[in-house]
Design an enzyme around this catalytic site. Structure first.
Site, PDB file in Angstrom:
ATOM      1  N   SER A 570       0.583  -1.480  -0.012  1.00  0.00           N
ATOM      2  CA  SER A 570       0.650  -0.342   0.491  1.00  0.00           C
ATOM      3  C   SER A 570       1.199   0.906  -0.142  1.00  0.00           C
ATOM      4  CB  SER A 570      -0.910  -0.184   1.803  1.00  0.00           C
ATOM      5  OG  SER A 570      -2.111   0.739   1.091  1.00  0.00           O
ATOM      6  N   ASP A 651      -8.144  -5.729  -5.660  1.00  0.00           N
ATOM      7  CA  ASP A 651      -8.296  -4.216  -4.904  1.00  0.00           C
ATOM      8  C   ASP A 651      -8.772  -3.079  -6.107  1.00  0.00           C
ATOM      9  OD1 ASP A 651      -6.987  -2.031  -3.672  1.00  0.00           O
ATOM     10  OD2 ASP A 651      -4.745  -2.749  -4.249  1.00  0.00           O
ATOM     11  N   HIS A 683      -7.310  -5.863  -1.676  1.00  0.00           N
ATOM     12  CA  HIS A 683      -5.746  -4.579  -0.612  1.00  0.00           C
ATOM     13  C   HIS A 683      -4.711  -6.109  -0.205  1.00  0.00           C
ATOM     14  CE1 HIS A 683      -3.784  -1.075  -0.975  1.00  0.00           C
ATOM     15  NE2 HIS A 683      -3.876  -1.266   0.458  1.00  0.00           N
TER      16      HIS A 683
END
Length: 712
Positions: A570, A651, A683
């Site tokens: 991320s 995601d 994600h």
């Protein structure tokens, strides 16, 4: 690939693969120890959702075991005395059993189960007998709560807001499934969220009289254009029954066209019989209000509130108001921590609060004193449990609290602690006592690395914290390659926590040392420290990472500074891309999981716009310079470090195209690179088989570039 002698027993793996051990439990099969691997990570039983009985003597909770053959987790309900005695399994069913909730007199345990084919409410008599289904509704039920006096239950269901009946929702779903056309139209944003496309339904709140469980549930939020609880991560902690059972208080954000860039959640109160529409309790605050909890006597409502609109990582302040019409006031206003879990103590004179705290998640007792009546000079904050990660605290009778506690070497187990009386000065701080030991044998069988926290002078010579984890089979005098782990968020932390996706012990077990830095922007070090990353994604954090790695190498001579790989997900993946162009000659390899490549395309394709708008000082179209000044894409010409790129196709927070663009840049520049795509993950990587593949690919990449003959 890992060498065979660093893996779990081959016999254990074969037993699992053949279906003879549905829940992977290596330690039960062998007395020999082995270095920790992803298989040990998956073998751990995960405890959650503790619910203390009304008399404070017992705790019901959920235990999740991983079934590798089915490639999923299975959950059952357990019970243990607060003294740690009489532990027993309450349910043993192939279905999902979750969310235990006690009847008011403690005679029954209600829970949610999929054993009828859909998720419904079930009831288990504690004196003995089989569970019986309470509801038989056409839609799945979530977020079960029992009213304090025991006459009603509340729960949520996914319905179309403009439908007056459940049948309306089910008929509309059936019509859509039967249609040959698959297109959907949208007139406002949030067309998709986290890992799902929006399809028009909202999670709404319902109540049901237990005396008439076959009756139609009462919709208490009809027509409400909001999800209760919030999505994608909200739960029953966003809903509370008033102690008299007449009202419910819940958190919600009215959708409308501003939903993707708004953090304006409010608290609403609604009659449990649905006789009046919800009334807004916190309309004066334009920021986030949530987590309502009533005092045992019903005189006070505590909750959490931010004060800056559009900022998801603002400090959650503790608020208290006399119920029902009192004015809210902040408690412990000079306490520079952001509150997490909140509960009243048994006597209502103390708030039990968790908060990120210097690389840990600690448990605090905040004495209310005169604050409940509005005449106090300030609430006293005491630290009850400092180390590790505390979650789900629950009062267990007078002077006791039960909670889950884990750390870098131990998965979560239930603990109990006696709360010192306010103002008392015990000879020594009370230590929490474990009342479960589900994972003791697994932990003993898997050799783990020893963690140590350290500090150094980071950006502007300010104190920054980090952790180092030794290799599992550490030998004095040897040097070890380094996995340099970079946390996401960016307002997050790599703390004293047993993580099930990014666990440093998997690297320690593979023979690597792990180093983790809580750079500027991390949580748990004061709100100013968290705020400091705004408009500076590639500035202060990068300097902290540079200085943190240098400090670790100087302090720990067994770290091999010539063999280091940086890994992150991320924002951590963003930082890996940023490092590729702004620290290109430091690392032998990089690993980027679901990381940002181009801030411009990211802004126009992500779903929750408040993230980039706050951190980059506005929308891209009104402040392109704020997004571009720390944009990894603008530095691709300097990329040279081999990189493994991993992305989930589901995601929608950091869309797949960000990973594909990263891989395109690497390949076009001729840089050694590899792409791993999970078509069925979001994600996060959640499925056990995918987790195994993820770890194998990552460790293989590290082995390729950090072991002898690197790059061959």
């Amino acid at each position: 690939m890992r060498h065979e002698n660093s893996r779990p027993s081959r016999i254990a793996v074969l037993l699992v693969a053949s279906g003879l051990a549905a829940a992977f439990a290596i330690p039960a099969l062998s007395q020999q120890t082995h270095a920790f691997t992803v298989h040990d990570l998956l073998a751990m039983q995960r405890l959650s959702s503790p619910a203390v009985s009304p008399d404070g003597s017992s705790v019901a909770f959920v235990v999740r075991s991983t079934d590798l053959e089915a490639d999923r987790g299975g959950t059952d309900l357990w019970l243990v005395g607060v003294d740690g005695e009489n532990r027993r399994q309450l349910t043993a069913h192939e279905a999902t059993d979750v969310e235990p909730a006690w009847s008011a007199d403690g005679s029954h345990l209600y829970f949610l189960s999929s054993r009828s084919g859909t998720m419904q409410v079930w009831r288990l008599p504690m004196a003995g007998g089989e569970p019986r289904r309470v509801t038989d509704l056409p839609l799945d039920v979530s977020n079960l709560l029992i009213s304090p006096e025991g006459s009603r239950i509340s729960f949520t269901m996914e319905v179309f807001p403009d439908c007056d009946t459940l049948e309306c929702t089910t008929e509309r779903l059936a019509q859509r499934d039967e249609s040959k056309a698959s297109g959907r139209t949208y007139d406002q944003l949030f067309v998709r969220h986290w890992d799902a496309w929006k399809e028009g339904r909202r999670s709404h709140l319902f109540t049901l009289e237990l005396a008439e469980p076959s009756a139609t549930p009462v919709p208490v939020t009809p027509g409400f254009d909001a999800d209760i609880p919030s999505k994608p991560f909200g739960g029953s902690e966003e809903i509370a029954w008033s102690p008299d059972g007449r009202e419910l208080v819940f958190a919600a954000r009215i959708a409308g066209t501003t939903e993707p860039w708004s953090t304006n959640f409010d608290l609403y109160a609604v009659p449990a019989d649905g006789s009046a529409p919800p009334r807004n309790l916190t309309a004066a605050n334009p920021a986030w209000d949530t987590h309502p909890v009533f005092s045992p006597d019903g005189r006070s409502l505590a909750y959490l509130a931010m004060e800056r609109a559009g900022y998801e990582s603002d400090r959650f302040r503790l608020m208290l108001r006399t119920w029902p019409e009192g004015e809210p006031r902040e408690i412990a206003s000079d306490w520079d921590r952001s509150a997490g879990d909140v509960q009243f103590s048994h006597d209502g004179r103390t708030l039990l609060v968790t908060a990120a705290n210097l690389g840990r998640t600690s448990l605090f007792a905040i004495g209310l004193g005169g604050e409940r009546d509005g005449d106090g000079d300030g609430a006293a904050v005491r630290t009850l449990v400092e180390g590790g990660t505390v979650s789900s605290p629950q009062p267990a009778g007078a002077g006791r609290v039960v909670f889950l506690l884990d750390d870098l070497r131990h998965p979560a187990e239930l603990h109990v602690l006696s709360i010192p009386a306010e103002g008392s000065r015990p000879a020594a701080p009370a230590e929490p006592r474990a009342i479960t030991d589900f994972n003791a044998e697994r932990v003993a069988a898997a050799e783990m690395g020893e963690p140590e926290q350290f500090t150094f002078a980071g950006w502007n010579d300010e104190t920054v914290h980090g952790y180092v984890v030794k290799p599992a089979r550490f030998r004095e005098g040897a040097e070890y390659p380094v996995a340099f782990l970079i946390h996401g968020g960016p307002q997050g932390s790599f703390g004293d926590h047993f993580h099930y996706r990014w666990n440093p012990q998997t690297y320690a077990g593979a023979g690597y040392a792990a180093v983790m830095i809580d750079f500027h922007g991390s949580t748990g070090y004061g709100q100013s420290f968290t705020d400091s990353i705004r408009d500076d994604w590639g500035g202060k954090p990068l300097e902290d990472l540079r200085k943190g790695l240098a400090a670790a190498l100087e302090r720990y001579p067994w770290l091999d500074g010539e063999r280091v790989c940086a890994l992150g997900a991320s924002y951590g993946g963003y930082m890996v891309n940023w490092i590729a162009g702004n620290w290109p000659d430091r690392f032998r390899c990089l690993v980027n999981h679901d990381g940002l490549f181009d801030n411009r395309s990211m802004y126009y394709s992500t779903e929750e716009l408040w993230f980039p708008e706050w951190d980059h000082m506005g929308p891209y179209f009104s402040n392109p310079e704020g997004h571009e000044k720390h944009n990894p894409e603008t530095h691709v010409s300097k990329w040279q470090t081999p990189m493994l790129v991993i992305h989930g196709a589901l995601d929608f927070r950091v869309p797949l195209e960000q990973g594909l663009a990263t891989f395109t840049a690497l390949q076009r520049r001729g840089i050694p690179s590899r792409l791993l795509v999970f078509p069925d993950e979001n994600h996060w990587v959640l499925q056990p088989s995918n987790s195994i593949q993820w770890h194998q690919e990552v460790e293989s990449w590290l082995d390729r570039w950090l072991r002898d003959g690197a790059g061959e």
